[in-house]
Design a protein around this motif. Structure first.
Motif, mmCIF file in Angstrom:
data_model
loop_
_atom_site.group_PDB
_atom_site.id
_atom_site.type_symbol
_atom_site.label_atom_id
_atom_site.label_comp_id
_atom_site.label_asym_id
_atom_site.label_seq_id
_atom_site.Cartn_x
_atom_site.Cartn_y
_atom_site.Cartn_z
ATOM 1 N N GLU A 23 0.827 -1.198 0.000
ATOM 2 C CA GLU A 23 0.000 0.000 0.000
ATOM 3 C C GLU A 23 0.866 1.255 0.000
ATOM 4 O O GLU A 23 1.974 1.267 0.551
ATOM 5 N N ASP A 24 0.352 2.298 -0.642
ATOM 6 C CA ASP A 24 0.994 3.611 -0.710
ATOM 7 C C ASP A 24 2.305 3.593 -1.507
ATOM 8 O O ASP A 24 3.171 4.462 -1.329
ATOM 9 N N GLU A 25 2.460 2.617 -2.374
ATOM 10 C CA GLU A 25 3.625 2.583 -3.264
ATOM 11 C C GLU A 25 3.154 2.596 -4.710
ATOM 12 O O GLU A 25 2.021 2.212 -5.023
ATOM 13 N N ARG A 58 -5.207 8.730 -10.428
ATOM 14 C CA ARG A 58 -4.394 7.828 -9.597
ATOM 15 C C ARG A 58 -4.243 6.473 -10.272
ATOM 16 O O ARG A 58 -3.181 5.866 -10.250
ATOM 17 N N SER A 72 -3.709 1.574 -3.232
ATOM 18 C CA SER A 72 -4.574 1.649 -2.059
ATOM 19 C C SER A 72 -5.152 0.266 -1.798
ATOM 20 O O SER A 72 -5.211 -0.572 -2.713
ATOM 21 N N TYR A 188 7.428 8.839 -6.496
ATOM 22 C CA TYR A 188 6.727 7.752 -5.803
ATOM 23 C C TYR A 188 7.752 6.754 -5.269
ATOM 24 O O TYR A 188 8.844 6.599 -5.826
#
Length: 518
Positions: A23-25, A58, A72, A188
């Motif tokens: 997550e969040d990558e 996104r 997410s 990122y």
């Protein structure tokens, strides 16, 4: 890490495989089909909703690629890429699973990438998936969820790999690379983990050694060669490559079993190349080494033209000398005779000698006339005495009445500078050699105070019947042969026969006041 599934329904070809992410990558998913020059569309599999291709969202598609920026937990699910061909449509389903970060766990077991056979076990760990991202840069490496620590010379990092020097069992574990990528101007984070296992046996017992160029060298050429010894035997990893300002040019590399060489070619050296660092890297299963060189334009020296002219001049001079030596070998006799005639036609010398040559010939015991006696008494004096100024002593002609023959012969031989011995088959027929020959050969071979000229007037053959002392002299210096063609013009002093005779005669002498004819 992924298992691929495929089946056919009607004119549709389906395939599916899983993808795991944190997550969040950032995550990029590549459609597994060969989509070159074809339109690819991505859909949410459950809702069949088209994923837009516009950047900025996104989740968006870009041809063959599906981007999650960042991921997410709600992104977990199936995604389908569809490609249309002439008579069928091919689609692949990707099952995406996004995991949450948990305390004390840096990566779930499902997210580990498999061993990279042939490279991992040799000490080189490649960061998984990094090639899928644009402008990716490794930030840090972790081992078993802890920042990598150890001696500086133990680890080294490249653009997409970690190299462990002389790996041991204690180096085994799970290695995670954290890297960043830039997409549409945003930065990122991405992480990827894979295991590392040390081999029990290492195929190369020695580390690589860069043979050339030298470290920090300045190369004044338009291309560089990096050559390195890579070990012994076939190896799982053996790389020799160039980096220019951090950019690899490994496709220039060529390898052999024991030796690797990478050639970096620069077709045109530009100003920015002179400010660049060129790094040669060599690595194998044991170690890696690198060195850096710079380029410098090769400026022609002012003396280059002078050196070129000097070299050409030396080569021309050597060619002329070689030509003169060859000409001298062919015309040596003519040159010597010409020099004697021009430079020193006469020479006065008090050497105690009276005659230039004493002539020894086989005496005719019959009253019949023969050519040898005619040659000795007519032709020889005419050419050497009348035409060229030599003084000869001929038995019978230059003997005084009442003289003791033995004493007269010995004295006249001693007073001569040369001995001319006429060779004919009659010498073989003689049972014993005459006294005249004995005195002459003694002076030549024992006293070594007089030189001999052998004139072969008739063909004798292999000389086996001649006295041993004569055979020895013939072997040492050879004979001057009179041929039948010379009889046509026997007095021609410029013939090859007479030139050879004159060549072996001494310099013509002007008698001194102390030398009186006997």
């Amino acid at each position: 890490m992924a298992m691929l599934y495929a089946h056919v329904i009607g004119n549709f070809l389906f395939s599916s495989f899983p993808v795991h992410a944190m997550e969040d990558e950032a995550l990029v998913v590549k459609c597994p089909q060969n989509c070159q020059n074809r339109t690819v569309k991505w859909y949410h599999t459950q809702t069949n909703q088209l994923i837009p291709a516009e950047e900025g969202g996104r989740i968006h598609s870009s041809g063959r690629f599906l981007w999650f920026l960042p991921t997410s937990k709600e992104d977990s699910g199936n995604y389908t890429c569809v490609t249309h061909y002439s008579n069928y449509t091919k689609q692949s389903t990707v099952s995406v699973m996004v995991y949450l970060h948990k305390q004390g766990i840096c990566f779930p077991s499902q997210i580990r990438y498999p061993n990279d056979t042939g490279t991992l076990t040799s000490g080189r760990i490649v960061c998984p998936t990094i090639d899928n991202y644009e402008k990716a840069t490794i930030v840090k490496w972790y081992k078993d969820c802890k920042p990598l620590q150890g001696p500086r010379e133990k680890y080294s990092m490249g653009e997409r790999y970690l190299f462990i020097k002389r790996p041991q069992k204690t180096d085994e574990g799970h290695y995670t690379c954290y890297f960043t990528c830039i997409h549409s101007g945003n930065v990122y984070n991405v992480s990827a983990t894979r295991p590392f296992i040390v081999k029990e046996e290492v195929s190369s017992p020695i580390p690589p050694q860069i043979q050339y160029p030298a470290d920090n060298a300045v190369i004044q050429v338009e291309f560089g060669i990096c050559g390195a010894l890579l070990g012994i035997g076939k190896q799982n990893i053996a790389v020799v490559t160039w980096e220019v300002n951090g950019i690899k040019f490994s496709y220039f590399a060529s390898y052999r079993e024991y030796y690797g060489e990478s050639i970096l070619t620069i077709e045109e050296v530009k100003e920015e190349d002179l400010l660049s660092n060129f790094t040669c890297i060599a690595l194998n299963e044991i170690d890696h080494v690198m060195l850096t060189v710079t380029l410098q334009l090769k400026v022609p020296c002012k003396g280059d033209n002078h050196s070129t002219y000097t070299t050409i001049g030396i080569l021309v001079l050597l060619s002329i000398i070689a030509l003169l030596l060859i000409l001298y070998q062919f015309f040596r006799i003519d040159i010597v005779l010409l020099c004697q005639q021009i430079c020193k036609p006469y020479k006065t010398q008090d050497d105690g000698k009276i005659y230039d040559a004493y002539v020894i010939y086989p005496k005719n015991r019959t009253n019949e006339a023969n050519f040898v006696e005619y040659f000795v008494h007519q032709i020889l004096p005419d050419v050497l005495e009348n035409k060229h100024g030599y003084k000869l002593c001929i038995y019978g002609r230059d003997m005084l009445p009442g003289e003791d023959a033995a004493n007269a012969l010995e004295m006249r031989i001693q007073k001569s500078r040369r001995l001319i011995i006429i060779l004919t088959p009659q010498l073989i027929q003689c049972e014993e050699i005459g006294y005249e020959h004995q005195i002459a050969l003694y002076s030549v071979l024992i006293q070594n105070n007089i030189k001999v000229i052998l004139l072969e007037m008739e063909t004798i053959g292999n000389y086996a019947g001649l006295q041993e002392s004569l055979r020895y002299i013939i072997k040492q210096q050879g004979t001057i042969k009179w041929k039948e063609k010379h009889k046509e013009c026997p007095h021609a002093s410029n013939s090859k026969f007479w030139k050879l005779v004159r060549y072996h005669m001494p310099l013509r002498h002007k008698p001194s006041q102390l030398n009186h004819a006997v």
